[in-house]
Design a protein around this motif. Structure first.
Motif, PDB file in Angstrom:
ATOM      1  N   GLN A  94       2.134  -4.273  -9.252  1.00 57.57           N
ATOM      2  CA  GLN A  94       1.082  -4.692  -8.333  1.00 57.57           C
ATOM      3  C   GLN A  94       1.650  -4.991  -6.943  1.00 57.57           C
ATOM      4  O   GLN A  94       1.012  -4.721  -5.921  1.00 57.57           O
ATOM      5  N   LEU A  95       2.856  -5.521  -6.899  1.00 57.35           N
ATOM      6  CA  LEU A  95       3.479  -5.774  -5.603  1.00 57.35           C
ATOM      7  C   LEU A  95       3.754  -4.484  -4.859  1.00 57.35           C
ATOM      8  O   LEU A  95       3.525  -4.370  -3.652  1.00 57.35           O
ATOM      9  N   VAL A  96       4.194  -3.447  -5.568  1.00 59.86           N
ATOM     10  CA  VAL A  96       4.477  -2.164  -4.928  1.00 59.86           C
ATOM     11  C   VAL A  96       3.211  -1.499  -4.448  1.00 59.86           C
ATOM     12  O   VAL A  96       3.113  -0.962  -3.345  1.00 59.86           O
ATOM     13  N   SER A  97       2.139  -1.554  -5.304  1.00 54.64           N
ATOM     14  CA  SER A  97       0.882  -0.917  -4.911  1.00 54.64           C
ATOM     15  C   SER A  97       0.239  -1.622  -3.735  1.00 54.64           C
ATOM     16  O   SER A  97      -0.397  -0.997  -2.895  1.00 54.64           O
ATOM     17  N   SER A  98       0.399  -2.945  -3.650  1.00 56.78           N
ATOM     18  CA  SER A  98      -0.173  -3.666  -2.511  1.00 56.78           C
ATOM     19  C   SER A  98       0.581  -3.380  -1.223  1.00 56.78           C
ATOM     20  O   SER A  98       0.039  -3.503  -0.133  1.00 56.78           O
ATOM     21  N   ALA A  99       1.857  -2.955  -1.360  1.00 61.93           N
ATOM     22  CA  ALA A  99       2.632  -2.642  -0.161  1.00 61.93           C
ATOM     23  C   ALA A  99       2.356  -1.255   0.375  1.00 61.93           C
ATOM     24  O   ALA A  99       2.732  -0.940   1.495  1.00 61.93           O
ATOM     25  N   VAL A 100       1.704  -0.393  -0.397  1.00 67.15           N
ATOM     26  CA  VAL A 100       1.411   0.966   0.042  1.00 67.15           C
ATOM     27  C   VAL A 100       0.288   0.920   1.067  1.00 67.15           C
ATOM     28  O   VAL A 100      -0.764   0.313   0.837  1.00 67.15           O
ATOM     29  N   PRO A 101       0.446   1.529   2.239  1.00 62.85           N
ATOM     30  CA  PRO A 101      -0.633   1.537   3.234  1.00 62.85           C
ATOM     31  C   PRO A 101      -1.871   2.254   2.688  1.00 62.85           C
ATOM     32  O   PRO A 101      -1.761   3.218   1.926  1.00 62.85           O
ATOM     33  N   PRO A 102      -3.078   1.791   3.062  1.00 62.51           N
ATOM     34  CA  PRO A 102      -4.292   2.450   2.542  1.00 62.51           C
ATOM     35  C   PRO A 102      -4.413   3.899   2.991  1.00 62.51           C
ATOM     36  O   PRO A 102      -4.921   4.731   2.241  1.00 62.51           O
ATOM     37  N   THR A 103      -3.948   4.214   4.197  1.00 63.35           N
ATOM     38  CA  THR A 103      -4.025   5.611   4.655  1.00 63.35           C
ATOM     39  C   THR A 103      -3.180   6.519   3.784  1.00 63.35           C
ATOM     40  O   THR A 103      -3.608   7.611   3.401  1.00 63.35           O
ATOM     41  N   LEU A 104      -1.977   6.069   3.439  1.00 63.25           N
ATOM     42  CA  LEU A 104      -1.113   6.871   2.566  1.00 63.25           C
ATOM     43  C   LEU A 104      -1.723   7.026   1.183  1.00 63.25           C
ATOM     44  O   LEU A 104      -1.637   8.096   0.566  1.00 63.25           O
ATOM     45  N   GLN A 105      -2.340   5.947   0.684  1.00 62.02           N
ATOM     46  CA  GLN A 105      -2.989   6.034  -0.626  1.00 62.02           C
ATOM     47  C   GLN A 105      -4.141   7.029  -0.607  1.00 62.02           C
ATOM     48  O   GLN A 105      -4.320   7.812  -1.557  1.00 62.02           O
ATOM     49  N   LEU A 139      -9.584  10.085   8.211  1.00 63.94           N
ATOM     50  CA  LEU A 139      -8.208   9.591   8.276  1.00 63.94           C
ATOM     51  C   LEU A 139      -7.448  10.130   9.470  1.00 63.94           C
ATOM     52  O   LEU A 139      -6.293   9.751   9.686  1.00 63.94           O
ATOM     53  N   ARG A 140      -8.056  11.013  10.228  1.00 60.87           N
ATOM     54  CA  ARG A 140      -7.314  11.687  11.294  1.00 60.87           C
ATOM     55  C   ARG A 140      -6.801  10.708  12.339  1.00 60.87           C
ATOM     56  O   ARG A 140      -5.646  10.806  12.779  1.00 60.87           O
ATOM     57  N   ARG A 141      -7.608   9.746  12.749  1.00 58.78           N
ATOM     58  CA  ARG A 141      -7.202   8.799  13.781  1.00 58.78           C
ATOM     59  C   ARG A 141      -6.236   7.744  13.257  1.00 58.78           C
ATOM     60  O   ARG A 141      -5.669   6.983  14.057  1.00 58.78           O
TER      61      ARG A 141
END
Length: 489
Positions: free
Chosen positions: A18-29, A60-62
């Motif tokens: 959960q710590l790793v998933s919370s660190a992933v930026p939403p745009t990358l996800q 997501l382009r911007r």
């Protein structure tokens, strides 16, 4: 007891995943979800999934940044592949990139084999980022590398992404001012798309070639290409709107105003609401074509929401043509000369001078039963060495063309107007009624042709699960069909 209650209120500690998933930026996800959607569409050979992935990319382009793009390239592409090496050159190394890598390396699965769809999609993402950052030289190099890779890929699921790459390939060179350099390459790509039966690529490349020719005022070459290009039903509404707009411009220059008016008005009606700039251009050319035909556009055309400022020069020009005031027309043409030159309509403005004179003569013939040629020249504000002789020649030409119902008395130097009859005794009401009926029937036929049905619907023996999946796909398609890509315009 109070201590026990307090201990129960505390949430359990988070797990390492959960710590790793919370660190992933939403745009990358979101990009990873789009990549999985493209992968599913590639394996199942469903083009709609790939098209949906491109629609999701619009939001997501911007939000694209160098760290996010670098992390996504590491996720989607093999580290030692040629595509990864080429695209990494355009993304400078930053400290944030290392943070994203360490955060996502724990849950990053190894790539089994590289899909062409994902590879071409990565090219598209980097190209969009470079164009938004106004790095046009890098964008040119990236787009050229993507086109070289595209020539070696022949898959129908790639055609949707390839059509977008074709557009931005031409757009990057246009922004850099080197549009003429890629004309031969666009012709070669059009030939390849024709041989591969890539109809979406054909119509995209045809529009890009027409835009290339019209950018340099090569109208004859554009008409030759358009007349000899293979014809088929349009697969993209945006591409069909562009084709109608370019066809209207070609027809206008070739003096085929009736066909040009129909093409331009149809392009303006079919264009999505988000493509405001495109609709403004269509309305500008349509107004001029209608003025050249002797018609006066309605006032509501110039009062459309968000178009009042852009159409103001053409509104004042229409007012001058409607009144038939040659002096006012000359002042408007000089006042907005820069706007007309930027729109590429300066030559059409010069053609309108004759229409202004004819409109003024028509108004004079209606207002006066008999008037001298000197007064006609004064009312028209003709500036020449011999305005009376010019007025006489203009009147003779207008009478021979049927624009003015009058006769010339050369002995006394008069223009004698004939009595106006009942217009309902002529064929004009019938012609107008027939044109409206033809327009309604044409719209009905196009609506019927635009209906789409799933293939083999009557033969499918699907279970309830398949039926639910199909309904879900139809709902998602209906949800995203209105989200037109205004960046294409």
């Amino acid at each position: 007891m109070t201590q026990d209650v307090e201990m129960k209120d505390h949430p359990p500690p988070p797990t390492p995943s959960q710590l790793v998933s919370s660190a992933v930026p939403p745009t990358l996800q979101h990009l990873k979800e789009i990549a999985s959607l493209i992968e599913t569409g590639s394996y199942t050979k469903e083009v709609r999934r790939v098209a949906r992935a491109l629609r999701l990319t619009k939001s997501l382009r911007r939000k694209l940044t160098v760290p996010v793009l670098s992390a996504f390239l590491d996720f989607a592409l093999a580290p030692g592949s040629q595509a990864h090496a080429q695209l990494s050159v355009y993304l400078p190394k930053e400290d944030e990139h290392m943070e994203v890598d360490t955060a996502t390396s724990a849950n990053q699965a190894p790539v089994k084999h590289l899909l062409p769809e994902l590879e071409i999609y990565c090219y598209l993402l980097v190209l969009l980022f470079l164009i938004d950052q106004k790095k046009y030289n890098e964008a040119k190099a990236c787009s050229s590398a993507s086109i070289v890779r595209l020539k070696n890929v022949n898959r129908r699921t790639v055609d949707v992404i390839a059509s977008r790459l074709y557009f931005y390939y031409s757009y990057s060179y246009e922004l850099a001012g080197d549009l003429a350099e890629i004309r031969g390459n666009l012709l070669a790509l059009h030939r390849i798309a024709t041989l591969r039966r890539d109809e979406l690529g054909q119509e995209t490349l045809l529009n890009l070639l027409l835009r290339n020719y019209l950018h340099y005022n090569l109208y004859d070459q554009a008409e030759k290409l358009r007349s000899k290009a293979p014809r088929f039903e349009a697969h993209s509404n945006q591409q069909f709107c562009r084709y109608l707009f370019y066809l209207g411009k070609i027809r206008t220059i070739q003096l085929e105003y009736t066909d040009a008016k129909e093409s331009l008005l149809q392009a303006a009606r079919k264009a999505p609401v988000a493509a405001k700039g495109f609709r403004i251009q269509c309305n500008k050319w349509a107004v001029l074509v209608r003025l050249l035909l002797g018609e006066v556009p309605e006032r509501t055309v110039f009062m459309q929401k968000g178009m009042e400022k852009a159409l103001k020069p053409y509104f004042e020009l229409t007012n001058a043509v409607r009144i038939g005031d040659l002096e006012l027309f000359r002042n408007v043409a000089e006042k907005f000369a820069a706007s007309f030159s930027a729109d590429g309509t300066q030559n059409l403005i010069v053609r309108l001078r004759h229409n202004v004179i004819r409109t003024g003569l028509r108004n004079i013939s209606i207002s006066y039963f008999r008037i001298s040629l000197a007064d006609v020249a004064e009312k028209l504000r003709l500036k020449s060495l011999n305005p009376v002789a010019d007025a006489e020649s203009l009147l003779a030409k207008a009478i021979s063309d049927g624009a003015v119902d009058a006769t010339l008395d050369h002995t006394n130097g008069w223009m004698v107007s004939k009595e106006t009859g009942d217009i309902y005794s002529t064929n004009e009401p019938q012609i107008a009624f027939n044109s409206r009926i033809a327009f309604c029937l044409n719209m009905h036929n196009e609506a019927v042709r635009a209906l789409q049905f799933p293939p083999n619907t009557h033969k499918e023996e699907g279970s309830a699960e398949k039926r639910r999946e199909r309904q879900q796909q139809e709902q998602e398609l209906a949800k995203h069909i209105a989200e037109e890509d205004d960046d294409d315009f």
